[in-house]
Design a protein around this motif. Structure first.
Motif, mmCIF file in Angstrom:
data_model
loop_
_atom_site.group_PDB
_atom_site.id
_atom_site.type_symbol
_atom_site.label_atom_id
_atom_site.label_comp_id
_atom_site.label_asym_id
_atom_site.label_seq_id
_atom_site.Cartn_x
_atom_site.Cartn_y
_atom_site.Cartn_z
ATOM 1 N N LYS A 79 0.749 -0.891 0.212
ATOM 2 C CA LYS A 79 -0.032 -0.269 0.021
ATOM 3 C C LYS A 79 1.086 1.886 -0.282
ATOM 4 N N HIS A 80 2.488 1.351 -0.143
ATOM 5 C CA HIS A 80 3.248 2.049 0.346
ATOM 6 C C HIS A 80 4.497 1.696 -0.673
ATOM 7 N N GLU A 81 4.433 3.403 -0.612
ATOM 8 C CA GLU A 81 6.232 3.639 -1.998
ATOM 9 C C GLU A 81 7.358 2.855 -0.746
ATOM 10 N N PRO A 82 8.097 2.663 -2.034
ATOM 11 C CA PRO A 82 9.290 1.694 -1.209
ATOM 12 C C PRO A 82 10.220 3.331 -0.608
ATOM 13 N N SER A 83 10.159 4.294 -0.725
ATOM 14 C CA SER A 83 10.434 5.685 -0.358
ATOM 15 C C SER A 83 9.944 5.963 1.058
ATOM 16 N N SER A 84 9.107 5.478 1.464
ATOM 17 C CA SER A 84 8.251 6.049 2.229
ATOM 18 C C SER A 84 8.435 5.722 3.563
ATOM 19 N N ASP A 85 8.387 6.706 4.605
ATOM 20 C CA ASP A 85 8.456 5.894 5.508
ATOM 21 C C ASP A 85 7.995 4.779 6.291
ATOM 22 N N GLU A 86 6.663 4.597 5.949
ATOM 23 C CA GLU A 86 6.315 3.547 7.018
ATOM 24 C C GLU A 86 6.532 2.006 6.015
ATOM 25 N N PHE A 87 6.678 2.472 4.869
ATOM 26 C CA PHE A 87 7.701 1.308 3.888
ATOM 27 C C PHE A 87 9.043 0.827 4.750
ATOM 28 N N ILE A 88 9.631 2.053 4.606
ATOM 29 C CA ILE A 88 10.799 1.606 5.383
ATOM 30 C C ILE A 88 10.812 0.806 7.154
#
Length: 813
Positions: A79-88
């Motif tokens: 649901k999130h972009e790989p660069s987003s904080d949530e993905f990390i």
């Protein structure tokens, strides 16, 4: 005509017993436990079997738990972009879970991890008698502070199977119900092949042995060679009737028959030993004659299992050699393995040959110290480290074998450099990685690296830069009775708002009293009345259903309160009141406006949200550095506690609805079986002593309140401190003691001698004491080692270890 024999039913009731690590107990505690156990045996009316079974640690269940978490996180990542904080953040959690998986799998690469399980089995053909015997047993074991659990029919049947086949898979409830009229069918062996001194079932080799000669003298732990070995055993006890006991007491060979400090070789013993032994025998005889002690017929059998016949005999020889060093000899049932297996099984009508039976008093059985264990194996848990024997310790702050803890709280004590911060971060890392929420009160900026690793949220309380706390914003917190019945809250928005305003006025009063302790009641009354009028003049959109739906910028700020104070009608005030009001306004305008010292802290709309992140650090270092301004600390912490209480309430409302739904979806009968699927909160207070102020104890009062109530809110609190003495200031001791007393677990790292004595006294008043051996251990403990109390009664010596991925998170900067 021959009278027809009436066949009586046989009843069987079994209990699982959690073993104790007697190494950590004082001599007085050990003697007390032996006394309770001896008394328990004395009250037996029927034959019992004491059973130790070893079973493989449930590897698949733990790995399934880890994999389920990974699947959830990977699904969420999409649901999130790989660069987003949530993905990390999710990636970091997956890294940690992978580390746990690798560590756990590695433990099973070469050896299967076994755990010991103790049981007592009662037999009788009289239902009333067996129930009465079990009630007495439960009372005595609880007096001895043993944790016991009555087995249901399913577990009792599987106990019968695990005893004779340790690695067998448990029989499912469905198969038990299906074969309830013919349980022999599912418990019987297939392809059993008896050899001269072992037997084989499928691909496993088994060997049954029995003790045939007992030591001439026995000491505490005389059966430890069997207790600590990786084998199953059964100690069968038959109580002797009064006439048989009388004959033995009056016989000349009582010494040889009871094998208790016996005198089998008088010529080799010193004269003083003879006198002591004779005196002890006389004492035991007197106790038995007076009914203070009972005699039992005892038989001890043990079973070894292996998938390799050579390994089977190597282990067999090792155990037999170890036993022989303590004058215990073994009958290996050569050419009689079938007979041995029959005697080893759990059944009420076993008749033991004379050569493997002996007569012992209850005190001898008690000091055999059968229920001993230093293992700790929780489900869905963290590998904390190892105990003194190198066994891995698996622990969870939330769940335990067979249930959940009554409290999730903990206390961590230790001198500087002992390892308490590393331990705390290791626990925090696990809590976050497994989908739970961390809220950390951090006065030394110690957890900022871990927060950064998990893309957590750091709230710099008291910095005046960025974060704003608004005392005039109402943050809802539901009381216990409201949580139980949501309908008890008035249904209209206006009624809800009025109720919360009434409660919040008290909080506003406390807030300003912290900042200005010199303000009198007249000044505070101006403040309260103005706040009430200000709230009444507020206009809210009627679309709001709940107080928490109101945006932060819709709430008044302190400048609005000042304006409300300015328009107070002074016509009805006397000169003194007008002067007090003017002084009050001057102070408020100076401190909260015109770049005053509190303007950037409190005079603005709140911008702090702790709902949207599961790793929250309240960095209060700047507040602690200004320790001289205790009022500012307490006022700021009041607002921090508001946020925490609100989040606890929100989570409880959510989980109360989720638990039954998850349980239903998983097919659990008890909704609490789904406990590890819901999110919990762990509050951690680092350097707890820095919040202790005997003259202004508000903050520690709040921590004590959380410790008492948080379990109802799916929450725990852990306090860490190096200044043990501060906990014992008589002015705050009732609060600090409440925090410790409500701690389910306690971890003690290296302590100085004075601190050890203080902690020892405190622990003795709250449950489990510290033995003289523990005192020496704590005084000399190396970094990362300490005494771990995993409940109110039991402790183990723990050596903390971490995976490489854990170290990466803990050391992240």
């Amino acid at each position: 005509m021959k009278k027809k024999e009436i066949k009586k039913d046989n009843y069987m009731i079994s209990y699982q017993i959690m073993g104790k690590d007697l190494i950590s107990l004082s001599d007085l505690e050990i003697q007390s436990i032996f006394g309770y156990l001896s008394n328990m045996y004395d009250h037996l009316t029927e034959r019992i079997d004491i059973v130790k079974v070893i079973k493989p640690l449930e590897q698949n269940g733990m790995l399934d738990f880890y994999q389920e978490l990974i699947d959830v996180y990977q699904k969420e990542q999409k649901k999130h972009e790989p660069s987003s904080d949530e993905f990390i953040r999710l990636s970091r959690k997956i890294e940690q879970i992978n580390g746990y998986q690798k560590q756990y799998s590695k433990l099973f690469e070469d050896n299967i991890e076994f755990v010991k399980e103790y049981n007592i089995v009662f037999y009788s053909n009289d239902l009333g008698e067996i129930k009465s015997a079990c009630q007495t047993f439960e009372k005595q074991m609880r007096s001895a502070k043993y944790e016991i659990k009555r087995n249901d029919s399913y577990n009792s049947i599987n106990l019968c199977q695990r005893l004779v086949s340790p690695t067998a898979t448990d029989i499912s409830p469905e198969d038990i119900i299906k074969n309830k009229n013919n349980l022999k069918e599912i418990l019987s062996f297939n392809n059993i092949d008896f050899k001269s001194d072992y037997y084989k079932i499928n691909d496993f080799y088994y060997k049954v042995n029995a003790i045939c000669e007992y030591p001439s003298k026995v000491y505490a732990g005389w059966l430890n060679q069997l207790v600590f070995s990786d084998c199953n055993f059964v100690v069968s006890l038959d109580k002797l009737d009064y006439n048989t006991q009388s004959k033995i007491i009056n016989s000349n060979n009582m010494v040889n028959m009871i094998n208790f400090h016996g005198l089998t070789d008088r010529q080799k013993q010193e004269q003083n030993e003879l006198a002591e032994d004779a005196e002890l025998i006389d004492q035991i005889s007197m106790n038995i004659a007076n009914g203070k002690e009972k005699l039992f017929k005892m038989s001890v059998l043990f079973l070894l299992e292996s998938d390799n016949v050579d390994e089977l005999f190597n282990r067999n020889d090792e155990i037999i050699n170890n036993l022989s060093q303590f004058e215990i000899n073994v009958d290996e049932f050569k050419y009689r393995q079938q007979q041995g297996l029959g005697l080893f099984m759990l059944k009420p009508d076993k008749v033991f040959p004379k050569n493997i039976s002996t007569i012992v008093p209850s005190s001898t059985i008690a000091i055999a110290d059968i229920f001993i264990s230093s293992e700790l194996n929780h489900e869905n848990s963290l590998t904390l480290g190892v105990n003194e024997m190198g066994e891995y310790i698996y622990w969870s702050p939330f769940v335990k074998p067979g249930g959940i803890y009554k409290a999730h709280n903990g206390t961590v004590l230790g001198s500087i450099g002992g390892g308490k911060s590393f331990f705390a971060k290791k626990v925090s890392n696990f809590i976050n990685a497994t989908g739970n929420k961390n809220i950390i009160i951090d006065p030394e900026a110690e957890f900022l690296g871990l927060a950064k690793y998990f893309k957590g949220k750091v709230i710099n309380v008291g910095s005046g830069v960025g974060e704003m706390q608004n005392i005039l914003q109402i943050i809802p917190q539901l009381e216990d009775e409201e949580l139980i019945d949501e309908n008890s809250i008035s249904s209209t928005f206006e009624d809800k708002l009025n109720k919360y305003i009434s409660d919040h006025i008290v909080k506003i009063n406390i807030f300003f009293k912290f900042l200005y302790p010199e303000w009198n009641e007249m000044m505070l009354s101006f403040l309260r009345d103005s706040a009430i009028k200000m709230y009444k003049n507020m206009s809210f959109n009627t679309n709001y259903k709940n107080i928490e739906d109101i945006p932060a910028k819709k709430w008044p700020i302190i400048s609005d309160l000042i304006r409300q104070l300015e328009i107070i009608d002074k016509s009805n005030l006397i000169t003194v009141q007008i002067k007090e009001l003017q002084n009050m306004l001057l102070v408020l305008k100076t401190d909260f406006e015109n770049n005053g010292m509190y303007q950037n802290l409190f005079n603005g709309w709140s911008n702090i949200n702790i709902k949207d992140n599961d790793f929250i650090v309240f960095n209060v270092k700047q507040l602690i550095d200004k320790k001289s301004d205790i009022g500012l600390l307490n006022a700021s912490m009041l607002l921090v506690f508001d946020l925490i209480y609100s989040e606890m309430s929100r989570l409880r409302l959510k989980n109360d609805k989720l638990l039954p739904l998850i349980a239903k979806d998983k097919g659990y009968k008890n909704k609490m079986d789904a406990y590890h699927f819901i999110q919990k909160i762990m509050i951690m207070v680092d350097e707890f002593h820095l919040f202790i102020d005997a003259d202004n104890p508000y903050t520690i009062q709040q921590f004590a309140t959380i410790a008492k109530r948080c379990r109802k809110y799916y929450t725990g609190i852990i306090q860490l401190t190096q200044q043990v003495k501060d906990l014992f200031d008589y002015r705050v001791e009732k609060y600090s003691s409440a925090c410790v007393e409500n701690s389910q677990f306690k971890m003690l790292f290296a302590l100085g001698s004075n601190d050890i004595m203080k902690v020892k006294n405190l622990f003795e008043s709250t449950g489990k004491g510290i033995s003289e051996y523990d005192e020496v251990f704590l005084a000399n403990a190396q970094q990362g080692s300490g005494l771990f109390f995993y409940n109110q009664k039991d402790s183990i010596r723990l050596f903390v270890k971490a995976t490489e991925t854990e170290k990466e998170a803990i050391e992240f900067r």
